[in-house]
Enzyme design. Structure first.
Site, PDB file in Angstrom:
ATOM      1  N   HIS A 131     -28.571 -13.194  29.153  1.00  0.00           N
ATOM      2  CA  HIS A 131     -28.283 -11.762  29.179  1.00  0.00           C
ATOM      3  C   HIS A 131     -26.792 -11.561  28.866  1.00  0.00           C
ATOM      4  CE1 HIS A 131     -27.775  -7.797  31.127  1.00  0.00           C
ATOM      5  NE2 HIS A 131     -29.079  -7.663  31.016  1.00  0.00           N
ATOM      6  N   ASP A 160     -28.139 -17.783  36.818  1.00  0.00           N
ATOM      7  CA  ASP A 160     -28.447 -16.356  36.811  1.00  0.00           C
ATOM      8  C   ASP A 160     -29.926 -16.237  37.189  1.00  0.00           C
ATOM      9  OD1 ASP A 160     -29.301 -13.824  36.202  1.00  0.00           O
ATOM     10  OD2 ASP A 160     -28.411 -13.756  34.201  1.00  0.00           O
ATOM     11  N   GLN A 212     -33.955 -12.656  37.129  1.00  0.00           N
ATOM     12  CA  GLN A 212     -35.396 -12.538  36.870  1.00  0.00           C
ATOM     13  C   GLN A 212     -36.175 -13.645  37.575  1.00  0.00           C
ATOM     14  OE1 GLN A 212     -36.535  -9.966  35.392  1.00  0.00           O
ATOM     15  NE2 GLN A 212     -34.742  -9.196  34.298  1.00  0.00           N
ATOM     16  N   LYS A 259     -33.945  -5.585  41.335  1.00  0.00           N
ATOM     17  CA  LYS A 259     -35.024  -6.242  40.597  1.00  0.00           C
ATOM     18  C   LYS A 259     -36.004  -6.947  41.534  1.00  0.00           C
ATOM     19  CE  LYS A 259     -32.114  -7.075  36.547  1.00  0.00           C
ATOM     20  NZ  LYS A 259     -32.608  -6.232  35.446  1.00  0.00           N
ATOM     21  N   CYS A 283     -30.404  -5.988  26.017  1.00  0.00           N
ATOM     22  CA  CYS A 283     -29.108  -6.566  26.364  1.00  0.00           C
ATOM     23  C   CYS A 283     -29.002  -8.041  26.022  1.00  0.00           C
ATOM     24  CB  CYS A 283     -28.768  -6.363  27.845  1.00  0.00           C
ATOM     25  SG  CYS A 283     -28.733  -4.666  28.324  1.00  0.00           S
TER      26      CYS A 283
HETATM   27  C1  LIG Z   1     -31.386 -12.329  33.259  1.00  0.00           C
HETATM   28  C2  LIG Z   1     -30.519 -11.193  33.673  1.00  0.00           C
HETATM   29  N1  LIG Z   1     -29.245 -11.424  34.022  1.00  0.00           N
HETATM   30  C3  LIG Z   1     -28.434 -10.441  34.430  1.00  0.00           C
HETATM   31  C4  LIG Z   1     -28.858  -9.134  34.494  1.00  0.00           C
HETATM   32  C5  LIG Z   1     -27.901  -8.077  34.947  1.00  0.00           C
HETATM   33  O1  LIG Z   1     -28.294  -7.543  36.154  1.00  0.00           O
HETATM   34  P1  LIG Z   1     -27.587  -6.259  36.753  1.00  0.00           P
HETATM   35  O2  LIG Z   1     -27.556  -5.248  35.668  1.00  0.00           O
HETATM   36  O3  LIG Z   1     -28.443  -5.861  37.902  1.00  0.00           O
HETATM   37  O4  LIG Z   1     -26.218  -6.662  37.175  1.00  0.00           O
HETATM   38  C6  LIG Z   1     -30.166  -8.842  34.139  1.00  0.00           C
HETATM   39  C7  LIG Z   1     -30.642  -7.439  34.174  1.00  0.00           C
HETATM   40  O5  LIG Z   1     -31.306  -6.961  33.280  1.00  0.00           O
HETATM   41  C8  LIG Z   1     -31.017  -9.890  33.727  1.00  0.00           C
HETATM   42  O6  LIG Z   1     -32.288  -9.648  33.372  1.00  0.00           O
END
Ligand SMILES: Cc1ncc(COP(=O)(O)O)c(C=O)c1O
Lengths: 407, 141
Positions: free
Chosen positions: A123, A200, A203, A226, A364
Site C-alpha cells: 500500500h 503491515d 488486512q 478495518k 492506493c
Molecule cells: C495493506 C494496507 N496497508 C495500510 C493501509 C492504510 O491504513 P490506514 O489508512 O487505516 O492508515 C491500508 C488501508 O487501506 C491497507 O490496506
C-alpha cells in the site's frame, strides 16, 4: 460448528439500511468494515458515562477513563500475543504507525548507504514513508516484485538481502491482490540477513493468524477501522528493545517525564510515543471490536470467509470476459477483477445504484496497477458478515450492468 | 442560440422522463457515444485531466471571446457526463462560462460524480473549463 452468519448480521445495524431504495450489499470491507452494535454502544457509553481526560487527574471519571483506555491496551496485547502491554503504541492508524517507525527508527538506525526493502504489492502507506526515509537519510531502497499470480518473488527478495539491509517492510495480506504472503518465511530470511522487519497487518489481523511472537515480527501495524472498530485509532506493536532505542516521534504532553528549560526527559513506554491527549475513546471502541471477535470462533470465521470467497471467485469467473487478478498460492477475502471492454468506474457506478458497494480504482497501490498493466480494478472485499446471497446479488447486478454497458 | 441556463433547464427536463437509474445511465452513455469523437491530435498529455478513477481529455479553444471544447474519457459514464458539460459550455461566451451557476448535475441526481476532485476528473475538468474561460475573456477584449 459453522458460523451463525444470520445472527452476526443482526449485530451490525448498518447492514439493514437501504441505498437507492435497495438493501445494502457491502463489499468494500478492505477499505473499512462496518461496526457491530457492541462497538457503537461502547463509544456511546464512554461519552455518556465517563468522558474525561486520562492519565492526569485524580478524579473519579478520569480514573474510569484511564482504566478503560489501558484495559484496551491489554486487550490488544492479548489479541496479538505481545509480550508486554507497553509494547502496544496507540496511533491514528496503520499509516501513522508506519510513519512513526520510518521516522523514529530511521533516525537512529538508518544511515547513508544502508538499504531498505519493501514490495511492489505494498500500500502507498507502506511504500512512500520508506522512500521518504531513504531520501532523508541518504539510504537506498529495493522493491520486491510479484509474479503473474500475485505471489512475491522470494528468489529475488533473497538476492536483494545483504549485509547493508537494515529494514524489511511488507504487507502480510495485500489489499489489492488478496495475496497472503508467507510472513514467517519473509521474516526469517530478513533476520538471517540481520535486518529488522515491519509487518503491515492492516488486512491481516482480521483474516489470518496474528500472533506477533509466532511471526517474530519486530514491528506490526494495523488499523482499528478495518477490524470492526472505529476510525482514527490504530496500533503499532514494537519489540521492547527497538522501542527503547528509538527517539520520540512527537513532543508534547503525556510523552515527558520531567521538563525544564535546560532539558527534558521522556516518559517510559508506551507513553514516550503518545504525545498529547490521545484518542481516548478509540482504543475503547477497538477493544470492544476485539471482544466481539474473540467471542466467536476464529477458525469458524475463517472457514466461513473462505467459503464465501471461493463461491465469489467461482461465480464471478462464470461471467464472460471477467478476469481475476489475485491468484496467489494463498489468498483471502479480496477479489480484484476487471471485465473485458468495461471500465471499472462504469461498473462500480452501476453496481452502486443497485445497492452494491465495491471499490474501484487503483486502491492506493499505483505500482501494483502499473505491474498488472491496468489503470484500476473493481474490488469486492469480504468480511465475516458477508454471505452467499451477497455474492448472488453482486453477480446478478454485474449482469444487469453489462446489459447497459455492452449495448 | 440557447443560453447556459436554458440548456441546463433542457437537460433537467430530459432527465425528468427517466426516473430509473438504469435509464439515466443508459441515456448518459448513449450521449457520450453519440458525441463527436475527439480529434486524435488533441489526445495529448497536456489535455489529460487525471482523475483517480478515470482519464479525461479536454481540448480547449478560444475564438473572439467564445469557448470551444472537446472531451473524451476512457469511462463511458464520465464521457457522457463530459458530453453534458460540453452541451452546456461549448460555444458559449467566455464571460458566461466563467460565471455560470452549474446546477444541473445536482438536480438530475448525478452530483456524486462531482463530489471529489480525486474521483473521476470531472470536477477537475469543470475547474479547468472555468479558468480557461477567465483567460479567454481576457483575450477577447
Ligand atoms: C495493506 C494496507 N496497508 C495500510 C493501509 C492504510 O491504513 P490506514 O489508512 O487505516 O492508515 C491500508 C488501508 O487501506 C491497507 O490496506
Amino acid at each position: 460448528m459453522t458460523l451463525d452468519v444470520q445472527k452476526i448480521r443482526a449485530d451490525f445495524p448498518i447492514l439493514h439500511t437501504r441505498v437507492y431504495g435497495k438493501p445494502l450489499v457491502y463489499l468494500d470491507n478492505a477499505a473499512t468494515t462496518q461496526k457491530p452494535q457492541a462497538v457503537i454502544d461502547a463509544i456511546v457509553d464512554y461519552y455518556t458515562r465517563y468522558n474525561s481526560n486520562i492519565h492526569r487527574a485524580a478524579h473519579h471519571l478520569s480514573n474510569l477513563a484511564t482504566e478503560a483506555h489501558e484495559a484496551a491496551r491489554r486487550t490488544v496485547q492479548r489479541h496479538i500475543n505481545a509480550e508486554h502491554e507497553y509494547e502496544i503504541i496507540f496511533t491514528r492508524g496503520t499509516t501513522e504507525a508506519i510513519n512513526l517507525v520510518a521516522y523514529s527508527f530511521g533516525e537512529v538506525f538508518i544511515n547513508p548507504g544502508d538499504e531498505v526493502i519493501f514490495t511492489m504489492m505494498d500500500h502507498h502507506s507502506n511504500f512512500v514513508p520508506w522512500q521518504m526515509l531513504c531520501e532523508r537519510r541518504g539510504a537506498n531502497y529495493h522493491v520486491v516484485p510479484f509474479d503473474e499470480n500475485g505471489d512475491l518473488r522470494l528468489d529475488i527478495y533473497q538476492n536483494l538481502l545483504n549485509s547493508k539491509t537494515r529494514l524489511v517492510a511488507f504487507n502480510h495480506v495485500s489489499n489489492s491482490l488478496g495475496t497472503v504472503n508467507p510472513a514467517q518465511e519473509i521474516i526469517r530470511m530478513a533476520h538471517d540477513a540481520g535486518a529488522v522487519v515491519l509487518v503491515d497487518a492492516a488486512q491481516a489481523v482480521q483474516h489470518v493468524d496474528h500472533d506477533v511472537r509466532a511471526l517474530d515480527a519486530d514491528f506490526y501495524a494495523f488499523s482499528g477501522h478495518k477490524i470492526y472498530g472505529p476510525t482514527g485509532i490504530g496500533v503499532l506493536y514494537g519489540k521492547e528493545k527497538w522501542l527503547d532505542a528509538m527517539p520520540p516521534y512527537q513532543g508534547g504532553g503525556e510523552m515527558i517525564e520531567r521538563v525544564t528549560v535546560e532539558k527534558t526527559t521522556y516518559n517510559k513506554l508506551p507513553f514516550k510515543f503518545e504525545a498529547g491527549t490521545p484518542n481516548i475513546v478509540g482504543p475503547i471502541g477497538m477493544a470492544a471490536a476485539l471482544d466481539y471477535l474473540n467471542a466467536l470462533d476464529f477458525t469458524e470465521v475463517r472457514a466461513h470467509e473462505d467459503a464465501v470467497l471461493a463461491y465469489a471467485r467461482k461465480k464471478l469467473l462464470e461471467i464472460d470476459g471477467l478476469k481475476i487478478y489475485g491468484n496467489g498460492k494463498l489468498h483471502t477475502s479480496i477479489v480484484p477483477f476487471n471485465i473485458e471492454g468495461v471500465h471499472h468506474y462504469d461498473l462500480g457506478t452501476l453496481l452502486d445504484t443497485r445497492g452494491v458497494a465495491v471499490r474501484t480504482g487503483h486502491h492506493c497501490t499505483e505500482p501494483i496497477m502499473a505491474a498488472l498493466g491496468v489503470e484500476g480494478t473493481v474490488r469486492a472485499s469480504l468480511a465475516l458478515y458477508n454471505n452467499f446471497e451477497d455474492i448472488d446479488v453482486l453477480v446478478e447486478s454485474i449482469h444487469q450492468a453489462l446489459k447497459i454497458l455492452r449495448r | 442560440m440557447l443560453t447556459i441556463q436554458e440548456i441546463q433547464a433542457q437537460i433537467i427536463e430530459d432527465f425528468s422522463f427517466l426516473p430509473e437509474w438504469d435509464e439515466r445511465y443508459a441515456y448518459l452513455i448513449e450521449l457520450g457515444q453519440k458525441s463527436p469523437p475527439m480529434a486524435e491530435e488533441n489526445r495529448t498529455e497536456d489535455n489529460l485531466v487525471r482523475g483517480c478513477q478515470s482519464l479525461v481529455w479536454l481540448a480547449r479553444e478560444c475564438h473572439q471571446g467564445v469557448v470551444y471544447l472537446q472531451a473524451d474519457s476512457d469511462s463511458l459514464i464520465v464521457k457522457g457526463l463530459a458530453a453534458l458539460l460540453l452541451q452546456v459550455f461549448s460555444g458559449q461566451p467566455a464571460e458566461e462560462v466563467s460565471q455560470a451557476d452549474l446546477h444541473f448535475f445536482e438536480t438530475i441526481g448525478l452530483n456524486q460524480h462531482l463530489s471529489s476532485q480525486r474521483t473521476n476528473g470531472l470536477l477537475a475538468m469543470v475547474n479547468e473549463i472555468r479558468s480557461f474561460a477567465v483567460q479567454c475573456v481576457g483575450e477577447g477584449s
